[in-house]
Design an enzyme around this catalytic site. Structure first.
Site, short mmCIF file in Angstrom:
data_model
loop_
_atom_site.label_atom_id
_atom_site.label_comp_id
_atom_site.label_asym_id
_atom_site.label_seq_id
_atom_site.Cartn_x
_atom_site.Cartn_y
_atom_site.Cartn_z
CE LYS A 11 0.90 1.59 4.62
NZ LYS A 11 1.43 2.75 5.32
N PRO A 93 8.94 -4.46 0.63
CG PRO A 93 10.18 -2.86 -0.79
CD PRO A 93 8.64 -3.61 -0.81
CG HIS A 94 11.38 -5.54 6.75
ND1 HIS A 94 10.10 -5.49 7.44
CD2 HIS A 94 12.50 -5.41 8.15
CE1 HIS A 94 10.29 -5.63 9.37
NE2 HIS A 94 12.04 -5.86 9.13
CB SER A 103 -0.23 -6.60 3.01
OG SER A 103 -0.92 -6.72 1.51
CG ASP A 135 -1.66 0.79 8.13
OD1 ASP A 135 -1.50 1.70 8.24
OD2 ASP A 135 -0.47 0.83 7.57
#
EC number: 2.7.1.148
Length: 284
Positions: A11, A93-94, A103, A135
């Site tokens: 996102k 990506p972390h 997600s 989120d």
């Protein structure tokens, strides 16, 4: 059915404003959020216990991982005596502010609801997801949404109009908790805050100019990474209408009207940064 595969999209925050803080410390947010075509791939297999395997060595595969927490929460809510083997192919990506962990958790909740043929409603999944992270409810829905409160209030918006996103992440990732703590410690200053209604209006009117004038992310004031400014400058030099940090960082995204400009920008950024992506917005 003993195994399913499900995609977990990243996102972006087209806008992020902090409107207050509750007594329990949770920040009150006002955000326009957008899922994009960059995915983690999750495989769920029925098992006698909950386990996680991941192809990224930086990701914990124990109870600290949101995917594992989501599985535990699912079985607790359904009172099922079962388990799941989670295989996670990490592409988001972390430590980027792109909602990868959230997600993944949302995908696990939706996937387990299908795998075990349980009748949990969307509202029930949202309630479980909110306890995992702010989120997660949005990630359970995806598309283009206005998100308020601590993440529990969701309003579906019109799909984002066709455009191209270039996303670049500096080598250094950021801790969401630490970024919010840094924001709270900021002295009073004049911030450029997003015009949320302007963002929404621009989406409905397919107006990239108005969108670029209305977007902002107040958490950028709490992140002193020089790379963020450098990435933004490169994106603007290649024709981005707007470039800003997403979420609590450290990833930066730019919005382009033309695919060619987006790809040229990505090539330029790839000379300095390893994690650069060209994506389109996901529809609901």
């Amino acid at each position: 059915m003993n195994c399913i595969k499900i995609k977990a999209p990243a996102k972006l925050n087209l806008s992020l404003d902090i409107t207050g803080q509750r007594e329990d410390g949770y920040h009150l947010l006002e955000m326009v959020m957008q899922t994009i075509h960059l995915y983690d791939q999750i495989t769920l297999e029925k098992s006698n216990e909950i386990s996680l395997e991941c192809d990224c060595p930086d990701i914990p595969c124990n109870g600290k991982n949101l995917a594992v927490k989501a599985a535990k929460a699912f079985f607790h809510a359904t009172h099922l005596d079962g388990g799941v083997k989670i295989t996670l192919q990490k592409r988001i990506p972390h430590g980027a502010g792109m909602g990868g962990g959230s997600s993944d958790a949302a995908a696990v909740l939706k996937g387990l609801n299908r795998l075990y043929h349980t009748p949990l409603s969307t509202k029930q999944l949202d309630k479980i997801g909110l306890k995992l992270g702010a989120d997660v409810p949005f990630c359970l829905h995806g598309g283009t949404m206005l998100v308020t409160g601590i993440g529990e209030n969701l309003l579906e918006l019109q799909d984002m109009f066709p455009c191209w996103f270039v996303v670049a992440k500096p080598e250094q990732g950021l801790s969401t908790v630490e970024v919010y703590q840094a924001y709270d410690a900021l002295e009073e200053q004049q911030m450029i805050r997003p015009k949320t209604n302007g963002v929404i209006q621009a989406i409905y009117e397919k107006d990239l100019e108005t969108l670029s004038r209305s977007m902002a992310n107040v958490l950028e004031y709490a992140v002193p990474l020089q790379e963020i400014a450098e990435i933004r400058q490169t994106m603007h030099q290649h024709g981005a209408y707007i470039a800003q940090m997403t979420g609590s960082g450290s990833a930066v995204f730019g919005i382009f009207e033309q695919e060619e400009d987006a790809k040229e920008c990505a090539v330029s950024l790839s000379q300095t940064y390893q994690q650069v992506y060209v994506c389109k917005p996901c529809k609901k």
